[in-house]
Motif scaffolding. Structure first.
Motif, PDB file in Angstrom:
ATOM      1  N   LEU A 323       0.970  -1.468  -0.066  1.00  0.00           N
ATOM      2  CA  LEU A 323      -0.081  -0.186   0.343  1.00  0.00           C
ATOM      3  C   LEU A 323       0.623   0.827  -0.495  1.00  0.00           C
ATOM      4  CD1 LEU A 323      -2.996   1.067   0.080  1.00  0.00           C
ATOM      5  CD2 LEU A 323      -2.485   1.531   2.914  1.00  0.00           C
ATOM      6  N   TYR A 324       1.614   0.878   0.772  1.00  0.00           N
ATOM      7  CA  TYR A 324       3.231   2.576   0.527  1.00  0.00           C
ATOM      8  C   TYR A 324       4.610   2.561  -0.137  1.00  0.00           C
ATOM      9  CZ  TYR A 324      -0.235   2.823   5.055  1.00  0.00           C
ATOM     10  OH  TYR A 324      -1.241   2.406   5.367  1.00  0.00           O
ATOM     11  N   LYS A 325       4.038   1.617  -1.388  1.00  0.00           N
ATOM     12  CA  LYS A 325       5.336   1.303  -1.983  1.00  0.00           C
ATOM     13  C   LYS A 325       6.352   2.524  -2.677  1.00  0.00           C
ATOM     14  CE  LYS A 325       2.736  -0.457  -5.768  1.00  0.00           C
ATOM     15  NZ  LYS A 325       3.244   0.768  -6.660  1.00  0.00           N
ATOM     16  N   ASP A 326       5.326   3.593  -2.541  1.00  0.00           N
ATOM     17  CA  ASP A 326       5.613   4.537  -3.370  1.00  0.00           C
ATOM     18  C   ASP A 326       5.940   5.934  -2.439  1.00  0.00           C
ATOM     19  OD1 ASP A 326       5.101   3.810  -6.048  1.00  0.00           O
ATOM     20  OD2 ASP A 326       2.752   4.047  -6.045  1.00  0.00           O
ATOM     21  N   TYR A 327       5.831   5.751  -0.914  1.00  0.00           N
ATOM     22  CA  TYR A 327       6.034   6.432  -0.146  1.00  0.00           C
ATOM     23  C   TYR A 327       7.348   6.615   0.555  1.00  0.00           C
ATOM     24  CZ  TYR A 327       1.613   7.883  -1.972  1.00  0.00           C
ATOM     25  OH  TYR A 327       0.096   7.656  -3.055  1.00  0.00           O
ATOM     26  N   HIS A 328       7.629   7.097   1.304  1.00  0.00           N
ATOM     27  CA  HIS A 328       8.490   6.795   2.325  1.00  0.00           C
ATOM     28  C   HIS A 328       7.987   7.194   3.925  1.00  0.00           C
ATOM     29  CE1 HIS A 328      11.150   7.559  -1.031  1.00  0.00           C
ATOM     30  NE2 HIS A 328      12.007   6.600  -0.719  1.00  0.00           N
ATOM     31  N   GLY A 329       7.128   7.440   4.075  1.00  0.00           N
ATOM     32  CA  GLY A 329       6.209   8.194   5.641  1.00  0.00           C
ATOM     33  C   GLY A 329       4.954   9.112   5.376  1.00  0.00           C
ATOM     34  N   LEU A 330       4.290   9.565   6.500  1.00  0.00           N
ATOM     35  CA  LEU A 330       3.368   9.034   6.886  1.00  0.00           C
ATOM     36  C   LEU A 330       3.061  11.057   7.139  1.00  0.00           C
ATOM     37  CD1 LEU A 330       0.652   6.990   7.814  1.00  0.00           C
ATOM     38  CD2 LEU A 330       0.992   7.476   5.584  1.00  0.00           C
ATOM     39  N   VAL A 331       2.154  11.847   6.839  1.00  0.00           N
ATOM     40  CA  VAL A 331       2.061  13.173   7.104  1.00  0.00           C
ATOM     41  C   VAL A 331       1.477  13.473   8.018  1.00  0.00           C
ATOM     42  CG1 VAL A 331       2.493  15.923   6.537  1.00  0.00           C
ATOM     43  CG2 VAL A 331       3.776  14.413   5.687  1.00  0.00           C
ATOM     44  N   HIS A 332       0.827  14.038   9.365  1.00  0.00           N
ATOM     45  CA  HIS A 332      -0.307  14.372  10.508  1.00  0.00           C
ATOM     46  C   HIS A 332       0.418  15.323  10.920  1.00  0.00           C
ATOM     47  CE1 HIS A 332      -0.587   9.750  10.504  1.00  0.00           C
ATOM     48  NE2 HIS A 332       0.792   9.965  11.069  1.00  0.00           N
ATOM     49  N   VAL A 333      -1.002  16.125  10.608  1.00  0.00           N
ATOM     50  CA  VAL A 333      -1.368  17.692  10.790  1.00  0.00           C
ATOM     51  C   VAL A 333      -2.599  17.532  11.907  1.00  0.00           C
ATOM     52  CG1 VAL A 333      -2.362  19.848   9.769  1.00  0.00           C
ATOM     53  CG2 VAL A 333      -1.125  18.663   8.144  1.00  0.00           C
ATOM     54  N   HIS A 334      -2.067  17.919  12.977  1.00  0.00           N
ATOM     55  CA  HIS A 334      -2.341  18.087  14.437  1.00  0.00           C
ATOM     56  C   HIS A 334      -2.809  18.928  14.970  1.00  0.00           C
ATOM     57  CE1 HIS A 334      -0.441  13.576  15.063  1.00  0.00           C
ATOM     58  NE2 HIS A 334       1.210  14.421  14.847  1.00  0.00           N
ATOM     59  N   GLN A 335      -2.773  20.662  14.134  1.00  0.00           N
ATOM     60  CA  GLN A 335      -2.800  21.692  14.658  1.00  0.00           C
ATOM     61  C   GLN A 335      -2.645  22.667  13.999  1.00  0.00           C
ATOM     62  OE1 GLN A 335      -3.386  22.462  18.758  1.00  0.00           O
ATOM     63  NE2 GLN A 335      -1.383  24.942  18.049  1.00  0.00           N
ATOM     64  N   ILE A 336      -3.332  22.974  13.250  1.00  0.00           N
ATOM     65  CA  ILE A 336      -3.272  24.453  12.134  1.00  0.00           C
ATOM     66  C   ILE A 336      -4.197  26.393  12.954  1.00  0.00           C
ATOM     67  CG2 ILE A 336      -3.994  25.809  10.402  1.00  0.00           C
ATOM     68  CD1 ILE A 336      -3.863  23.304   9.268  1.00  0.00           C
ATOM     69  N   PRO A 337      -3.102  27.204  13.357  1.00  0.00           N
ATOM     70  CA  PRO A 337      -3.724  27.964  13.990  1.00  0.00           C
ATOM     71  C   PRO A 337      -4.858  28.929  13.284  1.00  0.00           C
ATOM     72  CG  PRO A 337      -1.562  28.975  13.207  1.00  0.00           C
ATOM     73  CD  PRO A 337      -2.600  27.238  12.932  1.00  0.00           C
ATOM     74  N   ARG A 338      -5.759  29.202  14.313  1.00  0.00           N
ATOM     75  CA  ARG A 338      -6.526  30.138  14.119  1.00  0.00           C
ATOM     76  C   ARG A 338      -6.440  31.442  13.801  1.00  0.00           C
ATOM     77  NH1 ARG A 338      -8.562  25.581  16.835  1.00  0.00           N
ATOM     78  NH2 ARG A 338     -10.326  24.526  15.778  1.00  0.00           N
ATOM     79  N   LEU A 339      -6.321  32.618  13.320  1.00  0.00           N
ATOM     80  CA  LEU A 339      -5.891  33.858  12.838  1.00  0.00           C
ATOM     81  C   LEU A 339      -6.754  34.768  12.050  1.00  0.00           C
ATOM     82  CD1 LEU A 339      -2.241  33.450  11.085  1.00  0.00           C
ATOM     83  CD2 LEU A 339      -2.566  33.355  13.341  1.00  0.00           C
ATOM     84  N   ASN A 340      -6.903  35.547  12.892  1.00  0.00           N
ATOM     85  CA  ASN A 340      -7.991  36.532  12.620  1.00  0.00           C
ATOM     86  C   ASN A 340      -9.608  35.487  11.839  1.00  0.00           C
ATOM     87  OD1 ASN A 340      -5.997  38.653  13.691  1.00  0.00           O
ATOM     88  ND2 ASN A 340      -5.851  38.638  11.002  1.00  0.00           N
TER      89      ASN A 340
END
Length: 407
Positions: A323-340
């Motif tokens: 399933l992951y043969k084309d990738y080297h890892g996963l990216v997890h976006v845990h938090q994005i700021p609420r700006l204005n």
């Protein structure tokens, strides 16, 4: 009679009017090199050095905020993002402040990746496109004819306007470009040798020294806006490597009950105060997988503005999973700021993965490969079915049963 209003209009056009364009504030923001104002919340943005990551974060890293990178197990790919952030500052002419307790900042800056500019950028991307085209041709020999006419899904998150630069990880930055930048360093072993004893108030001495250095640079160089006579405004990019590790004198990675459990959180609280009132942005890498007490990591996340985690496949079962043969890892976006605003700028892409190509490091959309029918063994099909449960949305939500989908 019809010509009179026209004449009057020409007279008014030649004379002075009360109309004034209210674009002075925006022009002042745009005058800072390597930045652009956000179209959603008006905050000044700068590039993280990786255009695909900028798209995921809502256009870039906001000035005055803190970007926290949770390191992968061997700190290979988190160091790449760390160097991308600094390399982007070097190309844009920003001032750099590099702090480390392991590797000397001089060595970190000498290993910054080389930027791909103008013709070099087009040539390098042309080679990458040719390599991807050859891979697609080889895959077309394996994919069934019914899938070949389907539209290809856009793998990499992209933005409508060009912002940021691309870098060649196989080459280092030229000495001419490296010498043109202004940078400051903080190497903990050297700081301890200069001043071995230092009184601190309920904080690790290493963190206190680092805060004093950052505060001194911000105030002396005028990044806090205290020098209004300065002709050209600039940005200070702060990079802190492996904060919270044992090399910084903190024991949160070795004990469930550390001696000073609030030392790191106090440092982040004061650092965010310095960032908020200055033209600066900070990137910090933290070995989150080594922190024993998860409550500490939750507080560290809450005291950061943007939190991105990297999960490498090296040494795990996913490294050999088809399933992951084309990738080297996963990216997890845990938090994005609420700006204005009351809501954060969330990307439409939920399942993200990264891979290191020959010369480029990219973040792409994770998607399931097609069923390869007789070319895949039963064991591999079972792995695909089990791995599909790990995906929470997108195409992974369609394959949550025990058996693999068969068309």
């Amino acid at each position: 009679m019809a010509a009179a209003p026209a004449a009057g209009g020409e007279a008014r056009g030649r004379g002075a009017t009360s109309f004034q364009r209210k674009a002075a504030a925006g022009s002042r923001l745009a005058s800072v090199a390597g930045t652009r104002p956000s179209v959603r919340h008006g905050q000044l943005l700068l590039s993280s050095g990786l255009p695909s990551l900028d798209c995921v974060l809502g256009g870039g890293v906001a000035v005055g905020t803190l970007l926290l990178i949770e390191e992968d197990k061997y700190s290979l790919y988190s160091n790449l993002l760390f160097k991308y952030f600094l390399a982007e500052g070097a190309v844009c002419g920003h001032d750099l402040f590099v702090a480390s307790a392991k590797e000397h900042p001089d060595n970190i800056l000498k290993d910054l990746p080389a930027p791909l500019l103008d013709d070099t950028y087009r040539n390098e991307l042309g080679e990458e496109a040719a390599a991807v085209k050859s891979e697609d041709f080889q895959d077309s020999m394996k994919i069934a004819w019914r899938y070949q006419n389907l539209p290809k899904m856009e793998a990499s998150p992209t933005t409508s306007t060009k912002f940021g630069h691309y870098y060649d990880v196989s080459k280092t930055m030229s000495p001419e470009l490296f010498q043109s930048i202004k940078w400051h360093s903080f190497y903990l072993p050297e700081e301890l040798s200069l001043q071995p004893k230092m009184k601190t108030c309920h904080m690790n001495s290493a963190y206190a020294r680092l805060l004093q250095s950052i505060q001194r640079i911000i105030y002396q160089e005028g990044f806090d806006g205290s020098d209004p006579q300065k002709k050209q405004k600039n940005i200070l990019r702060i990079g802190i490597q492996s904060l919270g590790s044992l090399l910084w004198g903190d024991d949160i990675c070795s004990s469930d009950t550390p001696e000073d459990i609030h030392s790191l959180t106090k440092f982040l609280y004061i650092l965010r105060g310095l960032l908020r009132k200055s033209l600066s942005a900070c990137i910090i890498t933290v070995p989150a997988h080594l922190i024993q007490n998860k409550a500490i990591m939750e507080r560290v996340t809450n005291l950061s503005d943007t939190v991105v985690g990297l999960e490498s496949f090296i040494g795990s079962e996913r490294e050999t999973n088809p399933l992951y043969k084309d990738y080297h890892g996963l990216v997890h976006v845990h938090q994005i700021p609420r700006l204005n605003s009351l809501i954060c700028d969330v990307s439409d892409t939920k399942d993200l993965a990264f891979r290191l190509k020959r010369k480029l490091f990219t973040i792409e959309r994770l998607h399931l490969p097609p069923d390869l029918s007789d070319t895949v063994s039963r064991a591999s099909k079972q792995d695909l079915a089990e791995s599909a449960k790990l995906l929470s949305s997108g195409c992974g939500a369609m394959a949550i049963g025990k058996k693999h989908l068969d068309f």
